[in-house]
Design a protein around this motif. Structure first.
Motif, mmCIF file in Angstrom:
data_model
loop_
_atom_site.group_PDB
_atom_site.id
_atom_site.type_symbol
_atom_site.label_atom_id
_atom_site.label_comp_id
_atom_site.label_asym_id
_atom_site.label_seq_id
_atom_site.Cartn_x
_atom_site.Cartn_y
_atom_site.Cartn_z
ATOM 1 N N UNK A 221 0.827 -1.202 0.000
ATOM 2 C CA UNK A 221 0.000 0.000 0.000
ATOM 3 C C UNK A 221 0.862 1.253 0.000
ATOM 4 N N UNK A 222 0.376 2.265 -0.724
ATOM 5 C CA UNK A 222 0.969 3.598 -0.705
ATOM 6 C C UNK A 222 0.155 4.495 0.234
ATOM 7 N N UNK A 223 0.837 5.321 0.991
ATOM 8 C CA UNK A 223 0.184 6.388 1.748
ATOM 9 C C UNK A 223 0.963 7.674 1.485
ATOM 10 N N UNK A 224 0.321 8.802 1.685
ATOM 11 C CA UNK A 224 0.952 10.089 1.402
ATOM 12 C C UNK A 224 0.680 11.061 2.534
ATOM 13 N N UNK A 225 1.600 12.001 2.692
ATOM 14 C CA UNK A 225 1.421 13.029 3.716
ATOM 15 C C UNK A 225 2.036 14.326 3.233
ATOM 16 N N UNK A 226 1.422 15.434 3.606
ATOM 17 C CA UNK A 226 1.961 16.747 3.272
ATOM 18 C C UNK A 226 3.175 17.026 4.146
ATOM 19 N N UNK A 227 4.243 17.545 3.545
ATOM 20 C CA UNK A 227 5.469 17.828 4.288
ATOM 21 C C UNK A 227 5.895 19.278 4.008
ATOM 22 N N UNK A 228 5.461 20.211 4.830
ATOM 23 C CA UNK A 228 5.872 21.609 4.646
ATOM 24 C C UNK A 228 7.382 21.741 4.764
ATOM 25 N N UNK A 229 7.923 22.724 4.051
ATOM 26 C CA UNK A 229 9.353 23.002 4.169
ATOM 27 C C UNK A 229 10.066 23.008 2.836
ATOM 28 N N UNK A 230 10.476 21.840 2.336
ATOM 29 C CA UNK A 230 11.273 21.822 1.108
ATOM 30 C C UNK A 230 10.477 22.311 -0.097
ATOM 31 N N UNK A 231 11.157 23.053 -0.963
ATOM 32 C CA UNK A 231 10.554 23.426 -2.235
ATOM 33 C C UNK A 231 10.559 22.228 -3.181
ATOM 34 N N UNK A 232 9.699 22.298 -4.200
ATOM 35 C CA UNK A 232 9.637 21.242 -5.209
ATOM 36 C C UNK A 232 10.999 21.080 -5.880
ATOM 37 N N UNK A 233 11.279 19.838 -6.322
ATOM 38 C CA UNK A 233 12.582 19.568 -6.934
ATOM 39 C C UNK A 233 12.570 18.232 -7.663
ATOM 40 N N UNK A 234 13.574 18.058 -8.513
ATOM 41 C CA UNK A 234 13.812 16.782 -9.185
ATOM 42 C C UNK A 234 15.317 16.587 -9.312
ATOM 43 N N UNK A 235 15.719 15.442 -9.852
ATOM 44 C CA UNK A 235 17.124 15.055 -10.016
ATOM 45 C C UNK A 235 17.944 15.456 -8.786
ATOM 46 N N UNK A 236 17.419 15.097 -7.611
ATOM 47 C CA UNK A 236 18.019 15.391 -6.322
ATOM 48 C C UNK A 236 18.456 14.076 -5.687
ATOM 49 N N UNK A 237 18.703 14.079 -4.398
ATOM 50 C CA UNK A 237 19.043 12.850 -3.674
ATOM 51 C C UNK A 237 18.260 12.799 -2.370
#
Length: 352
Positions: A221-237
């Motif tokens: 199962x997948x679950x999701x949660x909102x995480x305030x703080x980091x800006x959107x991004x890709x090709x990160x680690x």
């Protein structure tokens, strides 16, 4: 207040510019980092060498295996025990897909072997991610010939001659490339612990963020949660990380692209990049609370300030974790900067 300290490690044993690249993959086993693939010219694979870097002194050698994967861009390399696992990528300027085989590198034997597996074989792709959890290799997301994927596949490891790929429930949409899949082990009910895979960000024609997605292989199962703080991004680690200074720290998120390259340039250009580091923390739900969404809500991000010299902002880099006893350090090598330059520098980070 906790902070992160960076150390630049000069490389030796190779020409200074040999490791200048992006879209490569890196993994750390013991005190050595293993680097494969990437590009210096957009969409053109650099070479098929497996570079082996001693993190103690930066000395660099290459594998002597006569059998080896083809040169490729946007493949993914991960490790389990004394073996490395490589899958996918593109192998030409026309982004010709690589074979759908799993390549296994035996560290002790210094030898690559190609493994075929039947079953629900994943669609060929690049810029996907992989992680090991519960003795299975999980493969997620990425860019096929057209579009972007949200699918999840797994394979038992080490793979036997009769190993089969298995499909799992797709992750929350949209499909994406340049995302991460971080393997963690978190407290479960009672004294037990269980593996989960954690995802943040990626690119779906725009940078993704705000939500942390958690996959539990035990319940599928997948679950999701909102995480305030980091800006959107890709090709990160996003790499597993523990620290004696913070018992709730479970992973570090580093850098990544915050704005894509101009549309008219696409992969030939460079976007704008983050220079931040975030601690992913996990606080178990109260005793007697349920699993699922309660577990997801246990995660939060806290930004970690840096001290001293720091790497320049980047994306499309390689990253791993160097573990020595109870000491852990994050490893970052190469990538693409905002000037559209390929980097080949090696940095070690430690949370203080």
């Amino acid at each position: 207040m906790r902070s992160i300290s960076w150390t630049h490690i000069p490389l030796s044993g190779i020409a200074p510019s040999v490791l200048d690249r992006s879209s490569h993959s890196l993994v750390v086993v013991g005190h050595k980092a293993y680097l494969f693939g990437g590009e210096n010219v957009p969409r053109t694979p650099v070479d098929e060498e497996l570079y082996i870097i001693d993190l103690n002194d930066g000395s660099t050698t290459t594998s002597r295996s006569t059998t080896r994967p083809s040169p490729r861009v946007g493949s993914f390399l991960t490790a389990h025990g004394d073996a490395l696992y490589l899958w996918g990528g593109r192998e030409s300027r026309d982004m010709t897909p690589c074979d759908a085989s799993l390549w296994v590198y035996d560290i002790a034997a210094d030898e690559w072997t190609r493994r075929e597996a039947a079953g629900e074989v994943p669609e060929q792709r690049s810029y996907h991610c992989m992680a090991v959890a519960g003795e299975r290799l999980f493969l997620h997301a990425g860019c096929p010939a057209k579009g972007r994927l949200d699918t999840v596949h797994s394979l038992p490891i080490p793979p036997s001659s009769s190993a089969h790929w298995t499909s799992h429930p797709s992750a929350p949409s949209p499909g994406r490339g340049g995302t991460v899949l971080c393997p963690l082990t978190i407290p479960s009910s009672g004294p037990s612990r269980r593996p989960v895979l954690v995802r943040f960000g990626g690119f779906a024609g725009y940078e993704l963020g705000d939500t942390l997605d958690i996959y539990d292989p035990t319940t599928a199962q997948w679950t999701s949660t909102s995480v305030p703080g980091p800006e959107a991004r890709s090709v990160h680690a996003l790499v597993p990380y523990t620290s004696s200074t913070d018992p709730h720290l479970v992973a570090l998120m580093l850098f990544g692209e915050r704005d894509p390259a101009p549309v008219e340039l696409g992969h030939n250009g460079a976007g704008k990049f983050h220079e931040d580091v975030w601690a992913l923390r996990y606080l178990p739900p109260a005793e007697g609370a349920g699993e699922g969404e309660d577990v997801a809500r246990g995660f939060s991000f806290v930004r970690i300030p840096a001290e001293g010299n720091t790497p320049e902002p980047r994306g499309w880099f390689g990253a791993g974790v160097w573990r020595e006893g109870e000491r852990e350090r994050a490893v970052v090598l190469g990538g693409l900067n905002g000037k559209n330059e390929r980097l080949g520098d090696l940095w070690i980070a430690e949370v203080k």
